[in-house]
Write a protein that holds these residues in place. Structure first.
Motif, mmCIF file in Angstrom:
data_model
loop_
_atom_site.group_PDB
_atom_site.id
_atom_site.type_symbol
_atom_site.label_atom_id
_atom_site.label_comp_id
_atom_site.label_asym_id
_atom_site.label_seq_id
_atom_site.Cartn_x
_atom_site.Cartn_y
_atom_site.Cartn_z
ATOM 1 N N TYR B 90 85.048 -11.675 -38.758
ATOM 2 C CA TYR B 90 85.679 -11.550 -40.068
ATOM 3 C C TYR B 90 86.725 -10.437 -39.972
ATOM 4 O O TYR B 90 86.401 -9.288 -39.680
ATOM 5 C CB TYR B 90 84.632 -11.271 -41.142
ATOM 6 C CG TYR B 90 83.776 -12.492 -41.389
ATOM 7 C CD1 TYR B 90 82.699 -12.791 -40.551
ATOM 8 C CD2 TYR B 90 84.076 -13.381 -42.420
ATOM 9 C CE1 TYR B 90 81.939 -13.941 -40.734
ATOM 10 C CE2 TYR B 90 83.332 -14.527 -42.614
ATOM 11 C CZ TYR B 90 82.268 -14.802 -41.768
ATOM 12 O OH TYR B 90 81.524 -15.944 -41.951
ATOM 13 N N LEU B 91 87.965 -10.810 -40.224
ATOM 14 C CA LEU B 91 89.092 -9.901 -40.081
ATOM 15 C C LEU B 91 89.668 -9.557 -41.445
ATOM 16 O O LEU B 91 89.787 -10.415 -42.325
ATOM 17 C CB LEU B 91 90.182 -10.545 -39.229
ATOM 18 C CG LEU B 91 89.851 -10.716 -37.744
ATOM 19 C CD1 LEU B 91 90.698 -11.823 -37.120
ATOM 20 C CD2 LEU B 91 90.091 -9.418 -37.001
ATOM 21 N N CYS B 92 90.039 -8.316 -41.588
ATOM 22 C CA CYS B 92 90.680 -7.824 -42.791
ATOM 23 C C CYS B 92 92.107 -7.409 -42.419
ATOM 24 O O CYS B 92 92.343 -6.919 -41.306
ATOM 25 C CB CYS B 92 89.885 -6.637 -43.308
ATOM 26 S SG CYS B 92 90.632 -5.740 -44.664
ATOM 27 N N ALA B 93 93.039 -7.610 -43.316
ATOM 28 C CA ALA B 93 94.417 -7.194 -43.078
ATOM 29 C C ALA B 93 94.991 -6.629 -44.368
ATOM 30 O O ALA B 93 94.589 -7.028 -45.460
ATOM 31 C CB ALA B 93 95.261 -8.368 -42.593
ATOM 32 N N SER B 94 95.930 -5.710 -44.231
ATOM 33 C CA SER B 94 96.574 -5.163 -45.420
ATOM 34 C C SER B 94 98.076 -5.064 -45.204
ATOM 35 O O SER B 94 98.558 -5.065 -44.073
ATOM 36 C CB SER B 94 96.004 -3.793 -45.772
ATOM 37 O OG SER B 94 96.387 -2.792 -44.847
ATOM 38 N N LEU B 95 98.803 -5.001 -46.303
ATOM 39 C CA LEU B 95 100.240 -4.780 -46.234
ATOM 40 C C LEU B 95 100.723 -4.199 -47.551
ATOM 41 O O LEU B 95 100.019 -4.234 -48.563
ATOM 42 C CB LEU B 95 100.990 -6.072 -45.894
ATOM 43 C CG LEU B 95 101.002 -7.242 -46.868
ATOM 44 C CD1 LEU B 95 102.046 -7.089 -47.960
ATOM 45 C CD2 LEU B 95 101.307 -8.537 -46.111
#
Lengths: 110, 114
Positions: B90-95
């Protein structure tokens, strides 16, 4: 959203050979991004293309966005073992939601 | 500065148990995403948070999956009554929405349901 297909699914090359992966969509894309994921790692952003026919280079990597903005390619010249990984294309639709392509796994051997 | 962090890095749980996965985005990033990646597969979008707007939950595979983002920062993905098919990274990403378009990914949480 639509699925973006990448070909090939897997490619094995000898170090020094060139490599190309293609990303194809049935509809026009507003942009295309490319990510690299090393084995056991997480995706890392490489580049974004926005304009029709755009070509960008990063050292041995050349990225191209098709004239119709329905396809894109990533070409690596003279591969090295450090190029090993899976390369994903992705596009952003509404609200910056990224939809990823199916990926191309590259293996490079000496 | 610090990148996106996720915890735990690995989680092994028994079928039927609930799990919570945590994501700490980059400070100042207003948008946060969760993805799931099964072994050898591509990335599957799960959910998206943007500021105070209602989250886009269109990718959640079932009602066993839910996510929260408290205070516009940390996010928790909860999977209830885990099944073996939930095993994945499970991967989380932000921007920074409206500015930078590059998504910064965390290292992921590898979930194994036995």
């Amino acid at each position: 959203g639509q699925q973006v297909m990448q070909i090939p699914q897997y490619q094995h090359v000898q170090e020094g050979e060139d490599f190309t992966t293609y990303c194809n969509s049935s509809t026009t894309l507003s942009n295309i991004q490319w990510y690299k994921q090393r084995p056991g790692g997480h995706p890392v952003f490489l580049i974004q293309l926005v304009k029709s026919g755009e070509v960008k280079k990063q050292k041995r990597l050349t990225f191209q966005f098709g004239e119709a903005k329905k396809n894109s390619s990533l070409h690596i010249t003279a591969t090295q073992t450090t190029d090993v990984g899976t390369y994903f294309c992705a596009y952003t639709g509404t609200a910056s939601k990224l939809t990823f392509g199916t990926g191309t796994r590259l293996q490079v051997t000496l | 500065g610090a990148g996106v962090s996720q915890s735990p890095s690995n989680k092994v749980t028994e079928k039927g148990k609930d799990v919570e996965l945590r994501c700490d985005p980059i400070s100042g990033h207003t948008a946060l995403y969760w993805y799931r990646q099964s072994l050898g597969q591509g990335l599957e979008f799960l959910i998206y948070f943007q500021g105070n707007s209602a989250p886009d939950k269109s990718g959640l595979p079932s009602d066993r999956f839910s996510a929260e983002r408290t205070g516009g920062s940390v996010s928790t993905l909860t999977i209830q009554r885990t099944q073996q098919e939930d095993s994945a990274v499970y991967l989380c990403a932000s921007l920074v929405a409206g500015g930078d378009y590059e998504q910064y990914f965390g290292p992921g949480t590898r979930l194994t349901v036995t």
